[in-house]
Motif scaffolding. Structure first.
Motif, short mmCIF file in Angstrom:
data_model
loop_
_atom_site.label_atom_id
_atom_site.label_comp_id
_atom_site.label_asym_id
_atom_site.label_seq_id
_atom_site.Cartn_x
_atom_site.Cartn_y
_atom_site.Cartn_z
N ALA A 1 0.71 -1.10 0.08
CA ALA A 1 0.08 -0.12 -0.17
C ALA A 1 0.74 1.48 0.12
CB ALA A 1 -0.95 0.05 1.20
N CYS B 1 2.43 1.72 -3.70
CA CYS B 1 1.09 2.42 -4.58
C CYS B 1 0.57 3.62 -4.20
CB CYS B 1 0.13 1.19 -4.30
SG CYS B 1 0.18 -0.20 -4.94
N ASN B 2 0.81 4.00 -2.87
CA ASN B 2 0.46 5.36 -2.54
C ASN B 2 1.19 6.66 -3.20
OD1 ASN B 2 -1.19 7.39 -0.84
ND2 ASN B 2 0.83 7.64 0.11
N VAL C 1 -5.19 4.03 -1.64
CA VAL C 1 -5.12 2.69 -1.11
C VAL C 1 -6.41 2.16 -0.52
CG1 VAL C 1 -2.57 2.89 -1.23
CG2 VAL C 1 -3.70 3.45 0.78
N ASP C 2 -7.34 3.06 -0.26
CA ASP C 2 -8.46 2.79 0.47
C ASP C 2 -9.60 2.29 -0.54
OD1 ASP C 2 -7.39 3.17 3.04
OD2 ASP C 2 -7.58 5.21 2.90
N HIS D 1 -1.25 -5.50 -4.22
CA HIS D 1 -2.43 -4.66 -3.45
C HIS D 1 -3.54 -4.57 -4.33
CE1 HIS D 1 -3.86 -1.39 -1.29
NE2 HIS D 1 -4.28 -0.71 -2.30
#
Length: 411
Positions: free
Chosen positions: A213, A216-217, A223-224, A309
């Motif tokens: 996460a 990716c962020n 990421v949510d 993810h």
């Protein structure tokens, strides 16, 4: 001289806990009579694409098994790679053949590389069509020769295949991913050997959800929110435009979804940038479509993070030699949807360890099924991972090569 590639070192012992003691012991037994065997791998590039990824693991493991192995990259300029990219597409079914001038360029560079290849090998493995003429030009430089074909030759452009065939048909041994890829007219022995992934490579090693996460962020992913991801080269056969179309259908049903298209630009793929730009244009500025490549600092760890993810990993190929990204996604326990082509059916049991699709609408429908039912996704991913463990990890691939070397040595 051809350019040697530095591959570092790996130990077979590190894989025993993943693939099991029986396979590890079989590998040691197969390698024992082959110690000191001089093996050359010849390929067109040292980065970008599945061939180089495979060799960065296979070559050091062959060395660890006691073989004397080198990986060398052939010499080529833009005119050569323009011709070989056209050849690659034609061999996978594109109607455009090379011009006489382009065939001449291919033959000229093969002659140059044949002169530069050093002699005295026990086995020379020539990867793909780019250097395929070498055996016909300098057969005396190696005792054994293998042509390793990594592409789908099931429905080639007939003119291109007819022109290439005289250069490849007399290889004593050839390797193909699948039986239907073996062209008619091969005179040597054709072997079916699917490729494999390295479970300990940075791209495939276990990443914690938090680490995935975090990465990716860094690339602007929320990421949510749920994410669909495809990892592949920017190539018409990988159909990133179709993936965008499927994502748009998913978004109509499930509004809060993102798409990541993650790929690498290979040095032997000059048209990759054109298709990358076409993909950007098709995304039409949608802020939830993230199109990334290795020039955005996307390397192996980043690819791992995106696959790990993702809520769904897609490989919507229209044509596919094998599709190592399929096994990569399955190894991470991810629910997978792929094109029903090439080597993907070998890796995905439809409805059991993932889904195979042939159009945009079905791809979107399967994505919606998984995104709405996380338990379904987990079950698909769990079964997919075990299938990869059994069939598509590098130690099994090494075993197939060692068996073949033993047969060549005893013939």
């Amino acid at each position: 001289m051809l350019q040697p590639v530095n591959v570092g070192s790996k130990s077979l012992a590190d894989y025993t806990h993943i693939v099991g003691r029986d396979l590890a012991e079989e590998l040691r037994a197969l390698a024992e009579p082959l110690k000191g065997l001089r093996v050359a791998h010849l390929s067109a590039t040292a980065f970008g694409g599945g061939v180089s990824e495979i060799l960065y693991t296979l070559v050091p493991l062959m060395k660890d098994a006691g073989l004397d192995v080198e990986w060398q990259v052939i010499y080529g300029r833009e005119e050569f790679f323009n011709a070989t990219k056209l050849m690659h597409n034609a061999l996978q079914g594109n109607p455009q053949d090379l011009s006489e001038e382009q065939w001449g360029v291919w033959e000229q560079y093969n002659q140059m590389n044949a002169r530069e290849l050093s002699p005295g090998w026990d086995v020379c493995i020539v990867h793909d069509p780019q250097p395929a003429a070498l055996y016909s030009l300098v057969p005396e430089k190696s005792a054994g020769w293998i042509w390793r074909c990594h592409i789908d030759l099931s429905t080639p452009n007939p003119a291109t295949m007819q022109r290439l065939l005289p250069y490849v048909r007399d290889y004593p041994e050839s390797l193909f991913h699948m039986e239907q890829y073996v062209p008619s007219g091969m005179r040597g022995r054709a072997n079916v050997v699917p490729p494999a992934i390295d479970p300990l490579a940075p791209k495939n090693m276990a990443l914690s959800p938090e680490d995935a996460a975090y990465v990716c962020n860094q690339f602007g992913i929320d990421v949510d929110r749920q994410m669909i991801c495809q990892v592949s080269r920017f190539d018409p056969w990988k159909d990133p435009l179709g993936v965008i179309d499927a994502y748009r259908l998913v978004k109509e049903e499930i509004g809060d979804v993102q798409l990541a298209l993650v790929g690498s630009m290979a040095s032997d793929d000059p048209e990759g940038w054109d298709f990358f730009n076409a993909t950007l244009a098709h995304a039409d500025g949608d802020p939830d479509i993230h199109i990334l490549n290795n020039f955005n600092n996307v390397g192996a760890i980043e690819v791992n993070a995106f696959q790990s993810h993702a809520d769904v990993v897609v490989q919507k190929s229209i044509r596919e030699g094998f599709g190592l990204t399929v096994s990569e996604a399955l190894w991470k326990g991810k629910p997978f949807i792929g094109g029903d082509v090439g080597g993907i059916p070998l890796q995905v049991d439809n409805g059991v360890s993932g889904y195979r699709v042939s159009d945009v609408d079905t791809c979107a429908a399967r994505c919606i099924d998984i995104l709405r039912d996380p338990a379904l996704g987990k079950a698909l991913g769990r079964r997919g991972k075990e299938h990869v463990r059994e069939h598509f990890l590098t130690p099994r691939y090494l075993r197939d090569y060692l068996r073949l070397f033993g047969e060549i040595g005893s013939s």
